[in-house]
Motif scaffolding. Sequence first.
Motif, PDB file in Angstrom:
ATOM      1  N   GLN A 189     -12.531  43.206   6.857  1.00 24.00           N
ATOM      2  CA  GLN A 189     -13.158  42.771   8.140  1.00 24.00           C
ATOM      3  C   GLN A 189     -14.563  42.125   8.059  1.00 24.00           C
ATOM      4  O   GLN A 189     -15.554  41.790   8.414  1.00 24.00           O
ATOM      5  CB  GLN A 189     -12.557  42.987   9.068  1.00 24.00           C
ATOM      6  CG  GLN A 189     -10.790  42.331   9.432  1.00 24.00           C
ATOM      7  CD  GLN A 189     -10.213  43.003  10.817  1.00 24.00           C
ATOM      8  OE1 GLN A 189     -10.834  44.348  10.694  1.00 24.00           O
ATOM      9  NE2 GLN A 189      -9.643  42.680  11.134  1.00 24.00           N
ATOM     10  N   PRO A 194     -11.163  37.504   4.272  1.00 19.47           N
ATOM     11  CA  PRO A 194     -10.165  36.774   5.153  1.00 19.47           C
ATOM     12  C   PRO A 194      -8.814  37.163   3.684  1.00 19.47           C
ATOM     13  O   PRO A 194      -8.959  36.912   2.311  1.00 19.47           O
ATOM     14  CB  PRO A 194      -9.727  34.889   4.764  1.00 19.47           C
ATOM     15  CG  PRO A 194     -11.250  34.760   3.422  1.00 19.47           C
ATOM     16  CD  PRO A 194     -11.872  35.094   3.650  1.00 19.47           C
ATOM     17  N   GLY A 210      -8.723  38.067  11.147  1.00 23.19           N
ATOM     18  CA  GLY A 210      -9.362  37.486   9.823  1.00 23.19           C
ATOM     19  C   GLY A 210      -7.815  37.793   8.449  1.00 23.19           C
ATOM     20  O   GLY A 210      -8.886  37.737   7.309  1.00 23.19           O
ATOM     21  N   GLY A 403     -12.225  31.682   5.363  1.00 24.74           N
ATOM     22  CA  GLY A 403     -11.451  31.796   6.650  1.00 24.74           C
ATOM     23  C   GLY A 403     -11.677  30.547   7.217  1.00 24.74           C
ATOM     24  O   GLY A 403     -10.768  30.937   8.089  1.00 24.74           O
ATOM     25  N   ARG A 407      -8.308  28.962   9.256  1.00 25.58           N
ATOM     26  CA  ARG A 407      -8.352  29.237  10.935  1.00 25.58           C
ATOM     27  C   ARG A 407      -8.002  27.841  11.876  1.00 25.58           C
ATOM     28  O   ARG A 407      -7.528  27.619  13.049  1.00 25.58           O
ATOM     29  CB  ARG A 407      -9.855  29.529  11.963  1.00 25.58           C
ATOM     30  CG  ARG A 407      -9.561  31.390  11.174  1.00 25.58           C
ATOM     31  CD  ARG A 407     -10.564  31.681  12.490  1.00 25.58           C
ATOM     32  NE  ARG A 407     -11.018  33.094  12.249  1.00 25.58           N
ATOM     33  CZ  ARG A 407     -11.484  34.026  11.365  1.00 25.58           C
ATOM     34  NH1 ARG A 407     -12.324  32.955  10.008  1.00 25.58           N
ATOM     35  NH2 ARG A 407     -11.641  35.175  10.786  1.00 25.58           N
TER      36      ARG A 407
END
Length: 468
Positions: A189, A194, A210, A403, A407
């Motif tokens: 993190q 990720p 993440g 990442g 998401r």
Amino acid sequence: MRRRRRPRRIAGVGAALAGLVVVVACTETERAAPATTSAPATAAPTTGAATATTDAGDAPDTSAATTTVADDGSIVAAFAGRPWAFGTLPAAASPADTAAEPVVVGMINQEDTPIGSFPEMRHAVEAAVAWINAELGGVGGRPIRLETCITDFAVEQSQACAQRLVQQGAVAVMSGIDITSSGSVPVLQQNGVPLVSAVPTTLAELRGDGVFSFSGGVTGAYVAFAADAAANGAESIALAFGDFDSFSVPAREYGATVAERLGLEVTLIPFPIVTTDFLPVVRAAIDSGADAVAIGAADSACAPVMTTLADLGYAGRVYLVGACAAGEILGSVHDAVQAGVIFNSEGPVESGTDGELFLAVTERYSPDPAGGAGTVAFRAAMNLWRVLDEVAATARPTPALVGERLRGAVASPSFWGHPYTCDGRQVPGMPALCSPQQTLFRLPDDSGTFVPVSDGWIDVPALVASTG
């Protein structure tokens, strides 16, 4: 009319001992027949660069593939034109350019320890990477270099693995099973890398920013078990789980809550995660008088739990996690015993092309066993490859871009699994769970023929939402 909710009961189990019981909740049974062709099989690709090593021992070499597979002998050619998770399979293999700079992907996995060892998850990922490099064109033509790091149930070791993989330039890190990921997750993190967790087993993973998982973990399993029990006339259920936050929170806050919402009387049976004797657990479950029993244990605990329940004459519905359906486990259990057990899966009721591909790829590209929990790791590897390849279509993959892509995933296709959405809201309080939906099945004997129990997908997010 919903039955009036009754107070939960807690049955104590005093045991203790030596051998970690790790719940691996979500595997796909190896139930599809691999495709066959008249073309000669090709050898698994060789690799060149060394992978990461740790104090727990050197990880095997699993870097970029260098063998070009002939079109007429490739797995891709054998399945040419068939639909799979990501569209339609091409007519011939397309190897990655081994002269191109590789895309580095890391993997952390717990192995070589008597308190939980899962090499099959690494084997499955290695096979997936070898296939991707040899036949699917790598990532935008660049090979993947898989850097593996083995942890040994030590927070410090997991932390060291994460630090090493960050230093090696990983654009994403996968975890097979890492019980001490409270050491690795903060490092990743802090560096914006990720984490794709095949089987999230800690709250650091389940609740971590993440972190992305194409799995429901133990949470999905307990919710699905409760829903099936209620739908089949049970009035009560006993939930047995390791007394460790990563297992007790899913059982208490999700499985038990959904069960009560569905009108079931719930008995909670926490047991020490370090135990080798499941007789007290099984007796507590039977003594509770519950119409259904779900025992969250895996690996070496599976066969004794099944056999003991049968020996003591339990006649209710029995639920165990999908990892217990591995062939090497069921081979030690009488058919009449295993036929009475219901297992969870995160694969569709019909395995289709994806299930056949898993068998064909692992048979060709992995010299070691890659089944059981390896099915979930293989899915994670294939889904991550798809994300990397999509990013590479317009930009050089970086941790931030990978990442961001994850998401933004909404109903994205998943290899041998339910489409995933990584908005962090599928299961409130567990943002890492992108596709927690489940299916249930039985295996009446060792033939590998499965019998679906659930009618399609069990909608875990909807069931959790119904509890308010």
